[in-house]
Design a protein around this motif. Structure first.
Motif, short mmCIF file in Angstrom:
data_model
loop_
_atom_site.label_atom_id
_atom_site.label_comp_id
_atom_site.label_asym_id
_atom_site.label_seq_id
_atom_site.Cartn_x
_atom_site.Cartn_y
_atom_site.Cartn_z
N ASP A 34 -36.94 50.20 -14.17
CA ASP A 34 -36.53 48.81 -14.37
C ASP A 34 -36.89 47.95 -13.17
N ALA A 35 -37.11 46.66 -13.44
CA ALA A 35 -37.35 45.70 -12.35
C ALA A 35 -36.00 45.15 -11.91
N GLU A 36 -35.82 45.04 -10.59
CA GLU A 36 -34.53 44.56 -10.08
C GLU A 36 -34.73 43.36 -9.17
N VAL A 63 -42.14 44.61 -15.11
CA VAL A 63 -42.61 43.54 -14.23
C VAL A 63 -41.93 42.23 -14.64
N GLN A 64 -41.43 41.49 -13.65
CA GLN A 64 -40.73 40.23 -13.95
C GLN A 64 -41.66 39.03 -13.79
N ALA A 65 -41.83 38.31 -14.90
CA ALA A 65 -42.75 37.17 -14.88
C ALA A 65 -42.21 36.00 -14.05
N VAL A 82 -41.25 41.57 -18.63
CA VAL A 82 -40.00 40.84 -18.91
C VAL A 82 -40.05 39.53 -18.13
N LYS A 83 -39.15 38.63 -18.43
CA LYS A 83 -39.12 37.39 -17.64
C LYS A 83 -38.29 37.56 -16.37
N GLY A 84 -37.28 38.39 -16.42
CA GLY A 84 -36.44 38.61 -15.24
C GLY A 84 -35.00 38.23 -15.52
N ALA A 85 -34.09 39.14 -15.17
CA ALA A 85 -32.69 38.96 -15.55
C ALA A 85 -31.81 38.43 -14.43
N TYR A 86 -32.38 38.24 -13.23
CA TYR A 86 -31.51 37.93 -12.09
C TYR A 86 -31.79 36.55 -11.51
N VAL A 88 -38.69 33.07 -6.96
CA VAL A 88 -38.88 32.96 -8.41
C VAL A 88 -39.22 31.51 -8.75
N PHE A 89 -39.84 31.33 -9.93
CA PHE A 89 -40.09 29.96 -10.38
C PHE A 89 -38.76 29.27 -10.65
N THR A 90 -38.72 27.96 -10.40
CA THR A 90 -37.48 27.24 -10.67
C THR A 90 -37.65 26.30 -11.86
N ASP A 91 -38.79 26.36 -12.50
CA ASP A 91 -39.04 25.60 -13.73
C ASP A 91 -39.24 26.64 -14.83
N LYS A 92 -38.38 26.59 -15.84
CA LYS A 92 -38.41 27.61 -16.90
C LYS A 92 -39.80 27.71 -17.54
N ARG A 93 -40.46 26.54 -17.69
CA ARG A 93 -41.78 26.55 -18.33
C ARG A 93 -42.77 27.38 -17.54
N LEU A 94 -42.57 27.38 -16.22
CA LEU A 94 -43.49 28.17 -15.39
C LEU A 94 -43.27 29.67 -15.58
N THR A 95 -42.02 30.05 -15.77
CA THR A 95 -41.76 31.46 -16.06
C THR A 95 -42.44 31.83 -17.38
N ASP A 96 -42.29 30.96 -18.38
CA ASP A 96 -42.92 31.23 -19.68
C ASP A 96 -44.44 31.33 -19.54
N ALA A 144 -41.46 42.58 -23.68
CA ALA A 144 -40.02 42.54 -23.93
C ALA A 144 -39.53 41.11 -23.83
N THR A 145 -39.23 40.51 -24.95
CA THR A 145 -38.71 39.14 -24.96
C THR A 145 -37.97 38.88 -26.26
N HIS A 146 -36.99 37.98 -26.20
CA HIS A 146 -36.31 37.56 -27.43
C HIS A 146 -36.71 36.16 -27.80
N ASN A 147 -37.62 35.61 -27.06
CA ASN A 147 -38.02 34.22 -27.29
C ASN A 147 -39.13 34.17 -28.34
N PRO A 148 -38.85 33.58 -29.50
CA PRO A 148 -39.84 33.59 -30.58
C PRO A 148 -41.15 32.90 -30.20
C1 LIG Z 1 -36.36 45.50 -23.72
C2 LIG Z 1 -35.98 44.66 -22.55
C3 LIG Z 1 -35.97 45.22 -21.27
C4 LIG Z 1 -35.64 44.45 -20.15
N1 LIG Z 1 -35.70 45.01 -18.89
C5 LIG Z 1 -35.50 44.22 -17.80
C6 LIG Z 1 -35.71 44.71 -16.48
O1 LIG Z 1 -36.06 45.87 -16.23
N2 LIG Z 1 -35.49 43.86 -15.42
C7 LIG Z 1 -35.13 42.54 -15.61
O2 LIG Z 1 -34.99 41.80 -14.62
N3 LIG Z 1 -34.93 42.06 -16.85
C8 LIG Z 1 -35.10 42.84 -17.95
N4 LIG Z 1 -34.91 42.33 -19.22
C9 LIG Z 1 -34.32 40.98 -19.39
C10 LIG Z 1 -35.39 39.90 -19.32
O3 LIG Z 1 -35.91 39.83 -18.02
C11 LIG Z 1 -34.85 38.51 -19.69
O4 LIG Z 1 -33.76 38.19 -18.86
C12 LIG Z 1 -34.39 38.36 -21.11
O5 LIG Z 1 -35.20 39.07 -21.99
C13 LIG Z 1 -34.42 36.86 -21.49
O6 LIG Z 1 -35.76 36.42 -21.52
P1 LIG Z 1 -36.44 35.99 -22.91
O7 LIG Z 1 -37.90 35.92 -22.77
O8 LIG Z 1 -35.95 36.92 -23.94
O9 LIG Z 1 -35.76 34.56 -23.20
P2 LIG Z 1 -36.05 33.11 -22.64
O10 LIG Z 1 -34.88 32.31 -23.04
O11 LIG Z 1 -37.39 32.63 -23.05
O12 LIG Z 1 -36.11 33.25 -21.07
C14 LIG Z 1 -34.97 33.30 -20.28
C15 LIG Z 1 -35.50 33.67 -18.91
O13 LIG Z 1 -36.24 32.58 -18.31
C16 LIG Z 1 -36.09 32.61 -16.91
N5 LIG Z 1 -35.52 31.32 -16.48
C17 LIG Z 1 -34.36 30.74 -16.91
N6 LIG Z 1 -34.18 29.57 -16.28
C18 LIG Z 1 -35.23 29.38 -15.45
C19 LIG Z 1 -35.62 28.35 -14.54
N7 LIG Z 1 -34.89 27.25 -14.34
N8 LIG Z 1 -36.78 28.50 -13.84
C20 LIG Z 1 -37.54 29.60 -14.02
N9 LIG Z 1 -37.24 30.61 -14.85
C21 LIG Z 1 -36.09 30.51 -15.57
C22 LIG Z 1 -35.16 33.77 -16.60
O14 LIG Z 1 -35.97 34.88 -16.29
C23 LIG Z 1 -34.41 33.98 -17.89
O15 LIG Z 1 -33.93 35.30 -18.04
C24 LIG Z 1 -35.26 43.09 -20.33
C25 LIG Z 1 -35.28 42.53 -21.61
C26 LIG Z 1 -35.64 43.29 -22.70
C27 LIG Z 1 -35.69 42.65 -24.06
#
Ligand SMILES: Cc1cc2nc3c(=O)[nH]c(=O)nc-3n(C[C@H](O)[C@H](O)[C@H](O)COP(=O)(O)OP(=O)(O)OC[C@H]3O[C@@H](n4cnc5c(N)ncnc54)[C@H](O)[C@@H]3O)c2cc1C
Length: 393
Positions: free
Chosen positions: A147-149, A180-182, A214-218, A236-244, A266-270
């Motif tokens: 996992d990415a931390e 990997v955290q985007a 993944v995008k990153g959970a922290y 980390v990026f501070t603009d959500k669009r940049l993470t996307d 790995a994403t839940h974002n359609p």
């Molecule tokens: C199968 C699976 C495994 C995973 N494993 C890991 C893991 O090992 N390590 C880990 O860190 N996460 C992990 N995650 C969680 C993942 O990183 C995301 O937190 C989660 O999936 C939400 O992102 P999304 O694309 O689904 O949703 P979205 O709503 O599109 O994205 C939310 C994500 O956008 C980013 N974000 C939010 N606000 C901002 C902002 N202002 N500026 C920039 N970026 C922003 C954050 O990363 C946030 O989690 C995992 C998720 C899944 C589904």
């Protein structure tokens, strides 16, 4: 305390409400926890596997870093036990389980001093534990994802992963993987480093490595920590669009190395998922590319999104841990919000392209090269970062 500020939560009313609140959190929590033990998880997974042929399973022990050596020893033992249980399942029903099981491990959970300051002293111990886990998983014929931390641990994580990937004893095993955290500014660089590691492994006849994007959970914790330390810039990026955008740039970069890496999106974002599918189209059709990457979601999140992709889906995350109620409660608010958002998006009729069109407002447009950021709407530092990342698209 909330009760100090909300009179309604004081006295006998609070006492009467607490059991119901408890029931409610438990009920919601159950939605996101696949099973309480690995044995029940495997039994449930067997039923799900028979019902949905393309589904794969990745089991994760809930919980974050170990605070003490005793915590770390216990987590390590549990991980090994879980792998042994999966090994028994695979040898009993190989036809069902072949290439369908995986376990995720957090490095901070198997060593109490997994941090930059102690790394030089503890690297040997960490690597030894990791090799034991990887060796066991390889022998069992199941996958392993690291996992990415926290962003601070990225270089440590890469260093350990490189050592594992360079181990000739693990060359014939195709289950080695890393997340990997985007949202990290170094995301593309990380993907490049992994492509290099994977390329070296392939050159000497080794199997591809899996990369879970993944995008990153922290995010909140990263921003808070950078502020506390007074860092010049956020990691980390501070603009959500940049993470996307970074996610898509990384996806495209990974897709350029399909002979040495196996991407797991790995994403839940359609919208993100739809963009990934457009990418798959460009790679020669979703069905052709399907065998070469997969989409992942967490258990409890809406499955229609990934089901629509008709790709290999990993339903993730069976959890087994003591104090499990606390763990569930911790992950609830985020998971619930994300789930609701996903449902809202998914109510929209139409396929992937329609979804992208509808969500153009979220910063993308479709060009002949695929999804690209829509217009010069990024501001300040974001504009520069966007330009840099666009080179990857
Ligand atoms: C199968 C699976 C495994 C995973 N494993 C890991 C893991 O090992 N390590 C880990 O860190 N996460 C992990 N995650 C969680 C993942 O990183 C995301 O937190 C989660 O999936 C939400 O992102 P999304 O694309 O689904 O949703 P979205 O709503 O599109 O994205 C939310 C994500 O956008 C980013 N974000 C939010 N606000 C901002 C902002 N202002 N500026 C920039 N970026 C922003 C954050 O990363 C946030 O989690 C995992 C998720 C899944 C589904």
């Amino acid at each position: 305390m909330l009760a100090d500020r909300v009179p309604a939560l004081r006295g006998w009313k609070a006492a009467a409400a607490l059991p119901f609140a408890d029931l409610a959190t438990n009920a919601i929590g159950r939605q996101f926890v696949y099973a309480e033990t690995i044995a029940t998880a495997l039994r449930r997974a067997e039923r799900d596997a028979c019902a949905r042929a393309a589904t794969r399973f990745s089991f994760d022990m809930l919980g974050e870093g170990a605070r003490t050596d005793a915590d770390a020893d216990r987590n390590f033992r549990r991980t090994m036990e879980a792998i042994r249980a999966m090994e028994r399942a695979v040898s009993a029903r190989a036809a069902i389980w072949r290439e369908r099981l995986e376990v995720s491990v957090k490095l901070s959970s198997i060593h109490a001093r997994y941090d930059a300051a102690s790394y030089a002293q503890v690297r040997g111990e960490l690597l030894d534990r990791l090799k034991q886990i990887a060796g066991r998983a390889a022998a069992a014929g199941i996958g392993l994802t690291i996992d990415a931390e926290a962003s601070e641990s990225l270089s440590l994580q890469l260093d350990l992963f490189e050592a594992l990937a360079a181990d000739p004893a693990l060359d014939r095993w195709g289950g080695l993987g890393l997340a990997v955290q985007a949202y990290q500014l170094r995301a593309l660089g990380t993907v490049d480093a992994l492509l290099e590691i994977a390329g070296r492994r392939r050159k000497r006849g080794g199997m591809p490595i899996a990369v879970r994007l993944v995008k990153g959970a922290y995010w909140d914790a990263e921003v808070k920590r950078a502020q506390e330390l007074g860092l010049e810039r956020y990691p980390v990026f501070t603009d959500k669009r940049l993470t996307d955008l970074s996610y898509l740039a990384c996806a495209r970069r990974l897709s350029s190395g399909l002979d040495s890496v196996y991407p797991q999106f790995a994403t839940h974002n359609p919208v993100t998922l739809a963009c990934v599918l457009v990418l798959a189209d460009q790679l020669g059709g979703a069905s052709a590319a399907a065998a070469r990457f997969e989409c992942q979601r967490l258990h409890g999140m809406d499955g229609r999104c990934t089901a629509r992709s008709q790709l290999c889906i990993r339903i993730c995350r069976c959890a087994r841990m003591p104090g499990r109620r606390e763990a569930r409660t911790a992950c609830l608010p985020r998971a619930q919000v994300a789930r609701k958002l996903g449902e809202h998006f998914l109510c929209a009729p139409g396929g992937a392209r329609e979804t992208i069109r509808r969500f153009a407002a979220h910063g993308f447009r479709l060009s002949r090269r695929g999804p690209v950021p829509a217009g010069p709407s990024f501001t300040n530092g974001a504009a520069h970062a966007a330009t840099t990342h666009c080179k990857g698209l």
